[in-house]
Scaffold this active site. Structure first.
Site, PDB file in Angstrom:
ATOM      1  CG  ASP A   9      -1.734   1.241   1.397  1.00 47.09           C
ATOM      2  OD1 ASP A   9      -2.368   1.636   0.401  1.00 47.09           O
ATOM      3  OD2 ASP A   9      -1.761   1.845   2.480  1.00 47.09           O
ATOM      4  CB  SER A  10       0.171   4.778  -0.624  1.00 47.99           C
ATOM      5  OG  SER A  10      -1.036   4.784   0.121  1.00 47.99           O
ATOM      6  CE1 TYR A  41       2.487   5.522  -3.456  1.00 42.19           C
ATOM      7  CE2 TYR A  41       1.208   3.598  -4.118  1.00 42.19           C
ATOM      8  CZ  TYR A  41       2.402   4.157  -3.717  1.00 42.19           C
ATOM      9  OH  TYR A  41       3.508   3.361  -3.592  1.00 42.19           O
ATOM     10  N   GLY A  42      -3.213   9.034  -3.683  1.00 43.97           N
ATOM     11  CA  GLY A  42      -4.502   9.531  -4.181  1.00 43.97           C
ATOM     12  C   GLY A  42      -4.434  10.700  -5.149  1.00 43.97           C
ATOM     13  CB  CYS A  72      -3.154   0.751  -2.337  1.00 41.97           C
ATOM     14  SG  CYS A  72      -3.232   2.500  -2.738  1.00 41.97           S
ATOM     15  CG  ASN A  73      -9.461   1.066  -2.673  1.00 39.34           C
ATOM     16  OD1 ASN A  73     -10.446   0.450  -3.033  1.00 39.34           O
ATOM     17  ND2 ASN A  73      -9.006   0.995  -1.430  1.00 39.34           N
ATOM     18  CB  THR A  74      -4.848   5.179  -5.260  1.00 42.05           C
ATOM     19  OG1 THR A  74      -5.732   5.735  -4.283  1.00 42.05           O
ATOM     20  CG2 THR A  74      -4.463   6.244  -6.255  1.00 42.05           C
ATOM     21  CB  THR A 189      -6.527   1.407   2.606  1.00 41.02           C
ATOM     22  OG1 THR A 189      -5.954   2.693   2.361  1.00 41.02           O
ATOM     23  CG2 THR A 189      -6.119   0.443   1.540  1.00 41.02           C
ATOM     24  CG  HIS A 190      -6.649   5.729   5.226  1.00 39.37           C
ATOM     25  ND1 HIS A 190      -5.894   5.057   4.298  1.00 39.37           N
ATOM     26  CD2 HIS A 190      -5.781   6.436   5.996  1.00 39.37           C
ATOM     27  CE1 HIS A 190      -4.614   5.358   4.493  1.00 39.37           C
ATOM     28  NE2 HIS A 190      -4.524   6.185   5.515  1.00 39.37           N
TER      29      HIS A 190
END
Ligand code: DGL
Length: 278
Positions: A9-10, A41-42, A72-74, A189-190
């Site tokens: 993840d970022s 990353y967003g 991580c979605n982004t 993720t958050h």
């Protein structure tokens, strides 16, 4: 098979996925990579994040992982498809599992998606949902301040239900709620850490879908199919790697993971000669 599952993840957010992996696959060794030097990353461009994805997967492969989870979605939106085409190791993202969960949950076929600018602007969730059910209408919204709110709040033990955060969530969610969604994907993720707050704002009728559970199920199914599940008897090893400030990673990461992280390895990706950037 003792080789670890690689997860990245970022930053610390992907530990919400690790949490679920540990729950569903308690015997698996895991190496988690948090790219804390380059978080978030967003707001970054798709091509920049795609390069990060390739770089980190190359690193994880150098650690002999048997499967990679882009937690991580982004990063999933920016690089999953190209990475799957490029690397031999199986790679799982968080978007398709989340989309599947929402399609199963919705009754009125109006699904909301919230995420970072990178994720929402890529339309990756919309495509994934439509691939499963072309009759669904997707309503999405970016929530640019949530990542910071969660990270600051986790450190200071803030109550996310306080009026300031509640109003922020209300501003972000109102257009989706007005559109009549009955399920909403927490596409970052958050956001699972804001579940109580989001549930309060959205109301009890809206199902909140977090990808972590579905992603872990998919990982389990792939390893089962490939005959690569670890069987023990030794206790599993969970390793953590960060690209900046390992102490901060350990402190914040322990809160995201819900268990204490005692050791974090520092990796300077640029100095690591084993990494090939494709
Ligand atoms: N992990 C990112 C995601 O799920 C959120 C944090 C970031 O912007 O890097 O989209």
């Amino acid at each position: 098979m003792d080789n670890p599952i690689g997860v990245f993840d970022s930053g610390v957010g992907g530990l919400t996925v690790v949490n679920e992996l540990i729950r569903q696959l308690p015997l698996e060794n895991i190496v988690y990579f948090g790219d804390t030097a380059r978080v978030p990353y967003g707001p970054r461009s798709q091509s920049e994040v795609k390069d990060f994805v390739f770089e980190i997967i190359s690193f994880l492969i150098s650690r002999q992982v048997k499967l990679v989870v882009i937690a991580c979605n982004t990063a999933t939106a920016a690089g999953l498809a190209q990475a799957q085409a490029h690397f031999d190791v199986p790679i799982v993202g968080v978007i398709e599992p989340g989309a599947r969960g929402a399609v199963q949950a919705t009754k009125n076929r109006r699904i909301g998606v919230i995420g970072t600018a990178g994720t929402i602007n890529s339309a990756a969730y919309t495509q994934a949902i439509r691939a499963l059910d072309a009759g669904v209408t997707v309503y999405s919204a970016t929530c640019p301040k949530f990542v910071e709110v969660v990270e600051k709040g986790m450190i200071s033990d803030a109550n996310f239900l306080r009026p300031k955060t509640y109003n922020l969530a209300k501003t972000y969610l109102t257009p989706l709620l007005r559109a009549g969604i009955d399920s909403m994907i927490l596409g970052c993720t958050h956001y699972p850490l804001l579940k109580d707050l989001l549930g309060k704002v959205a109301g009890g009728e809206v199902a909140l879908i977090s990808s972590a559970e579905e992603t872990a199920m998919e990982v389990k199914a792939i390893l089962e199919r490939r005959g690569q599940l670890r069987e023990g008897p030794d206790l599993p090893i969970h390793r953590f790697v960060a690209t900046l400030e390992t102490d901060q990673f350990a402190a914040l990461g322990s809160r995201f993971l819900g268990r204490k992280i005692t050791e974090v390895e520092f990796i300077d990706l640029k100095a690591d000669t084993s990494v090939e950037i494709s």
